[in-house]
Scaffold this active site. Structure first.
Site, PDB file in Angstrom:
ATOM      1  N   ILE A  15       0.825  -0.868   0.354  1.00  0.00           N
ATOM      2  CA  ILE A  15       0.247   0.271   0.641  1.00  0.00           C
ATOM      3  C   ILE A  15       0.897   1.338   0.095  1.00  0.00           C
ATOM      4  CG2 ILE A  15      -1.986   0.952   0.790  1.00  0.00           C
ATOM      5  CD1 ILE A  15      -2.525  -1.701   2.755  1.00  0.00           C
ATOM      6  N   ASP A  38      11.954   2.825   5.480  1.00  0.00           N
ATOM      7  CA  ASP A  38      11.695   1.304   5.052  1.00  0.00           C
ATOM      8  C   ASP A  38      12.466   0.168   5.645  1.00  0.00           C
ATOM      9  OD1 ASP A  38      10.665  -1.158   3.596  1.00  0.00           O
ATOM     10  OD2 ASP A  38       8.878  -0.488   3.080  1.00  0.00           O
ATOM     11  N   THR A  41      12.104  -5.469   4.516  1.00  0.00           N
ATOM     12  CA  THR A  41      11.976  -6.958   5.427  1.00  0.00           C
ATOM     13  C   THR A  41      11.000  -7.805   4.020  1.00  0.00           C
ATOM     14  OG1 THR A  41       9.612  -6.465   5.522  1.00  0.00           O
ATOM     15  CG2 THR A  41      10.713  -5.657   7.293  1.00  0.00           C
ATOM     16  N   THR A 128      -6.341  -0.477  10.490  1.00  0.00           N
ATOM     17  CA  THR A 128      -7.047  -1.972  10.122  1.00  0.00           C
ATOM     18  C   THR A 128      -8.410  -2.688  10.707  1.00  0.00           C
ATOM     19  OG1 THR A 128      -6.840  -4.293   9.679  1.00  0.00           O
ATOM     20  CG2 THR A 128      -5.546  -3.506  11.863  1.00  0.00           C
ATOM     21  N   ASP A 129      -9.219  -1.900   9.739  1.00  0.00           N
ATOM     22  CA  ASP A 129     -10.382  -3.027  10.585  1.00  0.00           C
ATOM     23  C   ASP A 129     -10.635  -3.736  11.642  1.00  0.00           C
ATOM     24  OD1 ASP A 129     -10.359  -4.967   8.767  1.00  0.00           O
ATOM     25  OD2 ASP A 129     -12.040  -4.685   7.476  1.00  0.00           O
ATOM     26  N   GLU A 130      -9.115  -4.623  11.541  1.00  0.00           N
ATOM     27  CA  GLU A 130      -9.289  -6.196  12.403  1.00  0.00           C
ATOM     28  C   GLU A 130      -9.419  -5.955  14.321  1.00  0.00           C
ATOM     29  OE1 GLU A 130      -6.611  -9.374  11.055  1.00  0.00           O
ATOM     30  OE2 GLU A 130      -6.776  -8.488   8.322  1.00  0.00           O
ATOM     31  N   TYR A 152      -1.486 -10.064  14.955  1.00  0.00           N
ATOM     32  CA  TYR A 152      -1.820  -8.652  13.905  1.00  0.00           C
ATOM     33  C   TYR A 152      -2.422  -8.288  14.497  1.00  0.00           C
ATOM     34  CZ  TYR A 152      -3.099  -5.892  10.399  1.00  0.00           C
ATOM     35  OH  TYR A 152      -3.072  -5.083   9.650  1.00  0.00           O
ATOM     36  N   LYS A 156      -1.996  -4.425  16.606  1.00  0.00           N
ATOM     37  CA  LYS A 156      -2.416  -2.913  15.108  1.00  0.00           C
ATOM     38  C   LYS A 156      -3.355  -2.455  16.817  1.00  0.00           C
ATOM     39  CE  LYS A 156      -2.209  -1.832  12.028  1.00  0.00           C
ATOM     40  NZ  LYS A 156      -0.597  -1.148  10.845  1.00  0.00           N
ATOM     41  N   ARG A 216     -14.304 -11.306   3.892  1.00  0.00           N
ATOM     42  CA  ARG A 216     -14.017  -9.870   3.851  1.00  0.00           C
ATOM     43  C   ARG A 216     -14.556  -9.087   3.447  1.00  0.00           C
ATOM     44  NH1 ARG A 216     -12.271 -12.593   7.539  1.00  0.00           N
ATOM     45  NH2 ARG A 216     -10.458 -12.922   7.678  1.00  0.00           N
ATOM     46  N   ARG A 275      -7.383 -21.389   9.616  1.00  0.00           N
ATOM     47  CA  ARG A 275      -6.459 -20.720  11.043  1.00  0.00           C
ATOM     48  C   ARG A 275      -6.843 -20.425  12.106  1.00  0.00           C
ATOM     49  NH1 ARG A 275      -6.284 -14.312   8.208  1.00  0.00           N
ATOM     50  NH2 ARG A 275      -5.014 -14.984   7.161  1.00  0.00           N
TER      51      ARG A 275
HETATM   52  P1  NAD Z   1       2.773  -4.265   3.732  1.00  0.00           P
HETATM   53  O1  NAD Z   1       3.724  -6.066   4.161  1.00  0.00           O
HETATM   54  O2  NAD Z   1       2.721  -5.085   1.990  1.00  0.00           O
HETATM   55  O3  NAD Z   1       4.486  -3.630   3.261  1.00  0.00           O
HETATM   56  C1  NAD Z   1       5.153  -3.365   4.973  1.00  0.00           C
HETATM   57  C2  NAD Z   1       6.174  -2.652   4.715  1.00  0.00           C
HETATM   58  O4  NAD Z   1       6.757  -2.254   6.107  1.00  0.00           O
HETATM   59  C3  NAD Z   1       7.390  -3.388   4.170  1.00  0.00           C
HETATM   60  O5  NAD Z   1       8.305  -2.433   2.871  1.00  0.00           O
HETATM   61  C4  NAD Z   1       8.055  -3.530   5.220  1.00  0.00           C
HETATM   62  O6  NAD Z   1       9.405  -3.328   4.754  1.00  0.00           O
HETATM   63  C5  NAD Z   1       8.181  -2.100   5.707  1.00  0.00           C
HETATM   64  N1  NAD Z   1       8.544  -2.708   7.125  1.00  0.00           N
HETATM   65  C6  NAD Z   1       8.187  -3.431   8.252  1.00  0.00           C
HETATM   66  N2  NAD Z   1       8.888  -3.311   9.419  1.00  0.00           N
HETATM   67  C7  NAD Z   1       9.180  -1.626   9.603  1.00  0.00           C
HETATM   68  C8  NAD Z   1      10.008  -1.983  10.219  1.00  0.00           C
HETATM   69  N3  NAD Z   1      10.117  -2.084  11.646  1.00  0.00           N
HETATM   70  N4  NAD Z   1      10.862  -0.444   9.578  1.00  0.00           N
HETATM   71  C9  NAD Z   1      10.671   0.226   8.675  1.00  0.00           C
HETATM   72  N5  NAD Z   1       9.866  -0.728   7.321  1.00  0.00           N
HETATM   73  C10 NAD Z   1       9.248  -1.483   8.179  1.00  0.00           C
HETATM   74  O7  NAD Z   1       2.123  -3.991   4.227  1.00  0.00           O
HETATM   75  P2  NAD Z   1       0.665  -3.587   3.474  1.00  0.00           P
HETATM   76  O8  NAD Z   1      -0.121  -4.036   2.816  1.00  0.00           O
HETATM   77  O9  NAD Z   1       1.231  -2.467   2.343  1.00  0.00           O
HETATM   78  O10 NAD Z   1       0.065  -2.606   4.457  1.00  0.00           O
HETATM   79  C11 NAD Z   1       0.414  -1.497   4.993  1.00  0.00           C
HETATM   80  C12 NAD Z   1       0.016  -0.315   5.901  1.00  0.00           C
HETATM   81  O11 NAD Z   1      -1.525  -1.160   5.860  1.00  0.00           O
HETATM   82  C13 NAD Z   1       0.080  -1.787   7.680  1.00  0.00           C
HETATM   83  O12 NAD Z   1       0.126  -0.947   9.079  1.00  0.00           O
HETATM   84  C14 NAD Z   1      -1.026  -2.638   7.480  1.00  0.00           C
HETATM   85  O13 NAD Z   1      -1.268  -3.293   9.230  1.00  0.00           O
HETATM   86  C15 NAD Z   1      -2.578  -1.603   6.902  1.00  0.00           C
HETATM   87  N6  NAD Z   1      -3.307  -2.621   6.434  1.00  0.00           N
HETATM   88  C16 NAD Z   1      -3.149  -3.532   5.555  1.00  0.00           C
HETATM   89  C17 NAD Z   1      -4.351  -3.883   5.282  1.00  0.00           C
HETATM   90  C18 NAD Z   1      -4.771  -5.132   3.929  1.00  0.00           C
HETATM   91  O14 NAD Z   1      -5.052  -5.509   3.320  1.00  0.00           O
HETATM   92  N7  NAD Z   1      -2.522  -5.186   3.181  1.00  0.00           N
HETATM   93  C19 NAD Z   1      -5.541  -3.882   5.279  1.00  0.00           C
HETATM   94  C20 NAD Z   1      -5.628  -3.118   6.666  1.00  0.00           C
HETATM   95  C21 NAD Z   1      -4.125  -2.247   6.834  1.00  0.00           C
HETATM   96  P1  TYD Z   2      -5.829 -12.214   4.146  1.00  0.00           P
HETATM   97  O1  TYD Z   2      -5.477 -11.993   2.166  1.00  0.00           O
HETATM   98  O2  TYD Z   2      -4.060 -13.009   5.002  1.00  0.00           O
HETATM   99  O3  TYD Z   2      -5.729 -11.512   4.845  1.00  0.00           O
HETATM  100  P2  TYD Z   2      -7.050 -11.280   7.121  1.00  0.00           P
HETATM  101  O4  TYD Z   2      -6.157 -12.534   7.660  1.00  0.00           O
HETATM  102  O5  TYD Z   2      -5.813  -9.877   6.678  1.00  0.00           O
HETATM  103  O6  TYD Z   2      -7.895 -10.842   6.027  1.00  0.00           O
HETATM  104  O7  TYD Z   2      -6.700 -13.880   3.961  1.00  0.00           O
HETATM  105  C1  TYD Z   2      -8.489 -13.437   3.926  1.00  0.00           C
HETATM  106  C2  TYD Z   2      -8.843 -14.208   4.274  1.00  0.00           C
HETATM  107  O8  TYD Z   2      -8.498 -15.669   3.625  1.00  0.00           O
HETATM  108  C3  TYD Z   2      -9.201 -14.707   5.585  1.00  0.00           C
HETATM  109  O9  TYD Z   2     -10.676 -15.339   5.741  1.00  0.00           O
HETATM  110  C4  TYD Z   2      -8.035 -16.227   4.945  1.00  0.00           C
HETATM  111  C5  TYD Z   2      -8.346 -16.704   4.557  1.00  0.00           C
HETATM  112  N1  TYD Z   2      -6.720 -17.584   3.806  1.00  0.00           N
HETATM  113  C6  TYD Z   2      -7.173 -18.662   3.383  1.00  0.00           C
HETATM  114  O10 TYD Z   2      -8.272 -18.768   3.144  1.00  0.00           O
HETATM  115  N2  TYD Z   2      -5.997 -19.215   2.756  1.00  0.00           N
HETATM  116  C7  TYD Z   2      -4.987 -18.208   2.755  1.00  0.00           C
HETATM  117  O11 TYD Z   2      -4.040 -18.840   1.988  1.00  0.00           O
HETATM  118  C8  TYD Z   2      -4.759 -17.327   2.944  1.00  0.00           C
HETATM  119  C9  TYD Z   2      -3.925 -16.721   2.908  1.00  0.00           C
HETATM  120  C10 TYD Z   2      -6.201 -17.077   3.421  1.00  0.00           C
END
Ligand code: NAD
Ligand code: TYD
Length: 340
Positions: A15, A38, A41, A128-130, A152, A156, A216, A275
């Site tokens: 994101i 960044d 990781t 996050t909504d979680e 997680y 958050k 979701r 899970r």
């Molecule tokens: P991502 O895992 O793709 O990226 C995370 C980034 O943070 C990576 O580039 C990683 O190198 C960097 N990072 C991790 N630890 C670090 C540290 N200690 N110092 C500096 N950088 C560090 O994550 P994403 O999916 O892009 O999510 C971004 C944000 O949005 C997160 O805060 C996540 O909780 C939130 N979020 C994501 C989703 C989703 O669906 N992906 C949904 C709700 C909220």
């Molecule tokens: P995920 O993409 O890991 O997001 P989150 O757990 O943050 O919602 O998972 C989305 C949904 O899909 C969640 O209900 C778990 C399920 N899931 C599977 O069924 N199989 C998989 O391999 C993964 C990664 C997730």
């Protein structure tokens, strides 16, 4: 014209990199420069930042948000912070949650504390909504009490509360966003959509957890980034804003759409052990963001999903090496991170 220097943490992730490419792209504001902070990781992708690397308004600092010295130095050189950096994958937090507490809780504290000490104008904390936990009916508003379940989500929720405490205590302009499940191009192939698509493109099965009936709400990355920008530019200090996608699906329904989009048959679904503590359903009420900021998700889900599948089909180079990386333990996947 006033120039705003924005520090974007986690800007090499899914994101964060999309946010940076959007800010510095043709439709972005002309009066901002961006430094990505960044740690690089396993979840980071350096090439996701290639489109902005040549811009004189872009810089990359490889650092750990838990490092108070380097983080403090970087924060001091900026006007605003948009904080994405986090450990973000629920399954990893179940197998080992230490890094989640370190980065998400301690790291956010280091960052918001530096923001307070250096008088940062605005600090947007991306959450996050979680954090609201699982709900079987209805939708969670910003006022709904937090009830996180996974390590997680708990990390958050803790980071949200720490960030907001700096607003209440010190008056720091902290704004929190809470979004639903994001999807789109450049997402690391461990979350459901990119994992299933890349598996299908490789002729493998897809592992559906439990009965596949968990729900979701899917939010396209463009809509999320627009929502964050609305909060950064028009939100109020100390406020929380939900950002929803408007497309609720069971994992089973989503998997069928993915099979169809990839031209694969239903026997590619492998029902696997559920899970641990699997949240049944998330659904955010985003009416506050709509009323205050004019936020509405615009992307049609079927179109967005087709574009996402096409992107993964056309960009094997981007994800093949990341899939190999995903299999390694986290500590073998960090480039140039100072110890905390
Ligand atoms: P991502 O895992 O793709 O990226 C995370 C980034 O943070 C990576 O580039 C990683 O190198 C960097 N990072 C991790 N630890 C670090 C540290 N200690 N110092 C500096 N950088 C560090 O994550 P994403 O999916 O892009 O999510 C971004 C944000 O949005 C997160 O805060 C996540 O909780 C939130 N979020 C994501 C989703 C989703 O669906 N992906 C949904 C709700 C909220
Ligand atoms: P995920 O993409 O890991 O997001 P989150 O757990 O943050 O919602 O998972 C989305 C949904 O899909 C969640 O209900 C778990 C399920 N899931 C599977 O069924 N199989 C998989 O391999 C993964 C990664 C997730």
């Amino acid at each position: 014209m006033t120039h705003t220097r924005i520090l974007v943490t986690g800007g090499a992730g899914f994101i964060g990199s999309h946010y940076v490419r959007t800010l510095l792209g043709p439709s972005g504001p002309p009066d901002v420069s961006v430094t990505v902070l960044d740690k690089m990781t396993y979840a980071a992708s350096s090439s996701s930042l290639d489109p902005v690397r040549g811009s004189d308004r872009f810089a990359l600092a490889i650092a750990d948000i838990c490092d108070p010295v380097e983080t403090g130095r970087l924060v001091a050189e900026h006007d605003q912070v948009v904080h994405f950096a986090a450990e973000s994958h629920v399954d990893r937090s179940i197998s080992d949650s230490a890094e989640f507490v370190r980065t998400n809780v301690l790291g956010t504290h280091v960052l918001v504390d530096a923001a307070h000490r250096h008088g940062i104008e605005t600090f947007v904390h991306v959450s996050t909504d979680e954090v609201y936990g699982s709900i079987s009916t209805g939708s969670t508003a910003e006022t709904t009490p937090l009830s996180p379940n996974s390590p997680y989500a708990a990390s958050k929720a803790a980071s949200d509360l720490i960030a907001l405490s700096y607003h209440r205590t010190h008056g720091t302009d902290v704004r929190v966003t809470r979004c639903s499940n994001n999807y789109g191009h450049h997402q690391f192939p461990e979350k459901l959509i990119p994992l299933f698509v890349t598996n299908l493109l490789d002729g493998k099965n897809v592992p559906l957890y439990g009965d596949g009936l968990n729900i979701r709400d899917w939010l396209h990355i463009d809509d999320h980034v627009r929502g964050i920008e609305l909060v950064r530019t028009g939100g109020r200090p100390g406020e929380v804003y939900n950002i929803g996608g408007g497309t609720e699906l069971t994992n089973r329904e989503l998997t069928h759409l993915l099979l169809e989009a990839c031209g694969a048959s239903h026997d590619r679904i492998e029902y696997v052990t559920d899970r641990k503590g699997h949240d049944l359903r998330y659904s955010v009420d985003w009416s506050k963001s709509h009323a205050e900021l004019g936020y509405t998700p615009r992307k049609n889900f079927v179109e967005g999903l087709a574009e996402t599948v096409a992107w993964y089909r056309d960009n094997r180079d981007w994800w093949e090496s990341l899939r190999e990386r995903a299999a390694l333990p986290a500590e073998e996947n960090v480039v140039g991170a100072p110890a905390c």
